[in-house]
Write a protein that holds these residues in place. Structure first.
Motif, short mmCIF file in Angstrom:
data_model
loop_
_atom_site.label_atom_id
_atom_site.label_comp_id
_atom_site.label_asym_id
_atom_site.label_seq_id
_atom_site.Cartn_x
_atom_site.Cartn_y
_atom_site.Cartn_z
N SER A 196 41.02 63.06 61.88
CA SER A 196 39.51 63.13 61.68
C SER A 196 39.03 64.33 60.61
O SER A 196 38.37 64.19 59.83
CB SER A 196 38.84 63.19 62.89
OG SER A 196 38.97 64.29 63.62
N GLU A 254 30.29 66.88 67.49
CA GLU A 254 30.25 66.84 68.83
C GLU A 254 31.34 66.26 69.40
O GLU A 254 31.93 66.45 70.54
CB GLU A 254 29.00 65.87 69.10
CG GLU A 254 27.91 66.72 68.66
CD GLU A 254 26.48 65.79 68.74
OE1 GLU A 254 26.69 64.42 69.25
OE2 GLU A 254 25.45 66.29 68.96
N SER A 255 32.25 65.35 68.97
CA SER A 255 33.31 64.42 69.27
C SER A 255 34.35 65.39 69.51
O SER A 255 35.04 65.46 70.37
CB SER A 255 33.69 63.22 68.44
OG SER A 255 32.65 62.37 68.56
N TRP A 256 34.68 66.42 68.40
CA TRP A 256 35.42 67.22 68.46
C TRP A 256 35.06 68.25 69.63
O TRP A 256 36.45 68.72 70.28
CB TRP A 256 35.30 68.22 67.26
CG TRP A 256 36.10 67.56 65.96
CD1 TRP A 256 37.06 66.54 65.75
CD2 TRP A 256 35.91 67.80 64.49
NE1 TRP A 256 37.47 66.28 64.69
CE2 TRP A 256 36.62 67.16 63.93
CE3 TRP A 256 34.95 68.97 63.90
CZ2 TRP A 256 36.73 67.17 62.60
CZ3 TRP A 256 34.98 68.95 62.61
CH2 TRP A 256 35.77 68.07 61.80
N LEU A 266 38.22 59.37 74.06
CA LEU A 266 37.23 60.19 73.07
C LEU A 266 37.80 60.33 71.52
O LEU A 266 37.06 60.09 70.68
CB LEU A 266 36.74 61.62 73.65
CG LEU A 266 35.97 61.60 74.66
CD1 LEU A 266 35.81 63.16 75.16
CD2 LEU A 266 34.70 61.07 74.45
N GLU A 315 36.62 57.15 69.61
CA GLU A 315 35.11 57.32 68.93
C GLU A 315 35.23 58.27 67.89
O GLU A 315 34.38 58.12 66.89
CB GLU A 315 34.28 57.89 70.23
CG GLU A 315 32.88 58.05 69.70
CD GLU A 315 32.18 58.55 70.80
OE1 GLU A 315 30.78 58.75 70.69
OE2 GLU A 315 32.36 58.70 71.89
N LEU A 316 36.11 59.44 68.12
CA LEU A 316 36.08 60.25 67.03
C LEU A 316 36.71 59.76 65.64
O LEU A 316 35.97 59.83 64.48
CB LEU A 316 37.06 61.55 67.41
CG LEU A 316 37.16 62.47 66.32
CD1 LEU A 316 36.10 63.18 66.00
CD2 LEU A 316 38.35 63.66 66.80
N ARG A 371 33.78 57.62 64.01
CA ARG A 371 32.86 58.68 63.40
C ARG A 371 33.50 58.99 62.16
O ARG A 371 32.63 59.44 61.36
CB ARG A 371 32.38 59.76 64.44
CG ARG A 371 31.34 59.05 65.46
CD ARG A 371 31.02 60.26 66.43
NE ARG A 371 30.14 59.56 67.30
CZ ARG A 371 29.47 60.37 68.25
NH1 ARG A 371 30.14 61.91 68.43
NH2 ARG A 371 28.71 59.98 69.23
#
Length: 193
Positions: A64, A109-111, A129, A132-133, A136
């Motif tokens: 990411s 926020e995911s980080w 998670l 989801e990261l 995004r």
């Protein structure tokens, strides 16, 4: 499976920092687990599952970050023009700046959520998670590419054409200047011998 897919080391391998080398320590390679060289275990211990989950979470963070950096680089290469910026300000634009910042905030926020899960040593949540990261980060890269493409000079060259009336006015001015020069008296140069 965890060795090949998750990046886990076999139980008997360890890294010695002082010697900067991989060492074999067969003391920890016994027991009923799939990594044991002396037994045929069929179930993974929680430690092995944590290895895989931690490796997946870290890989998701690295991937990411690479996607976010690629998106920022695409935005940095864009040379904006007024028309491109105006087209981005419309709320129906696919790459509106508000949606771009919203997606970037979601990546950050995911980080933080993954870092919190790893800090609590809950690697299964960190791996969950990570999916989801990745989604995004893909959205951020897609939106940043769309924004950069909307602001390129090629998109900005699609300006309205100058109406024919303006061309007629320009032609009239050129004709008037030419007529004025033709009608003006010419000075005769004195002949010098």
């Amino acid at each position: 499976v965890t060795e090949h897919i998750g990046g886990a080391l076999p139980s008997h391998l360890g890294y010695n920092r002082a010697r900067r080398a991989v060492e074999h320590d067969w003391l920890w390679s016994v027991g009923n687990n799939p990594f044991s060289a002396t037994a045929r275990g069929s179930r993974l211990a929680e430690l092995h599952r944590d290895w895989v989950h931690r490796s997946y979470a870290l890989t998701a963070i690295d991937a990411s970050a690479a996607k976010v950096n690629a998106g920022v680089a695409a935005l940095g290469r864009a040379s904006p023009c007024a028309e491109g910026w105006e087209s981005l300000q419309r709320w129906d634009a696919p790459a509106h700046p508000a949606s771009l910042t919203h997606v970037h905030r979601g990546v950050a926020e995911s980080w933080m959520a993954i870092a919190d899960a790893v800090g609590r040593l809950n690697f299964a949540d960190a791996a969950r998670l990570g999916e989801e990261l990745e989604r995004r980060a893909d959205d951020f890269l897609r939106l940043s590419d769309a924004t950069a493409n909307a602001m390129t000079p090629l998109a900005c060259t699609k300006r309205p054409r100058v109406p024919a009336v303006h061309w007629a006015m320009l032609a009239a001015i050129v004709v008037a200047v030419a007529a004025a020069r033709a009608a003006s008296p010419r000075r005769v140069k004195p002949k010098v011998n």
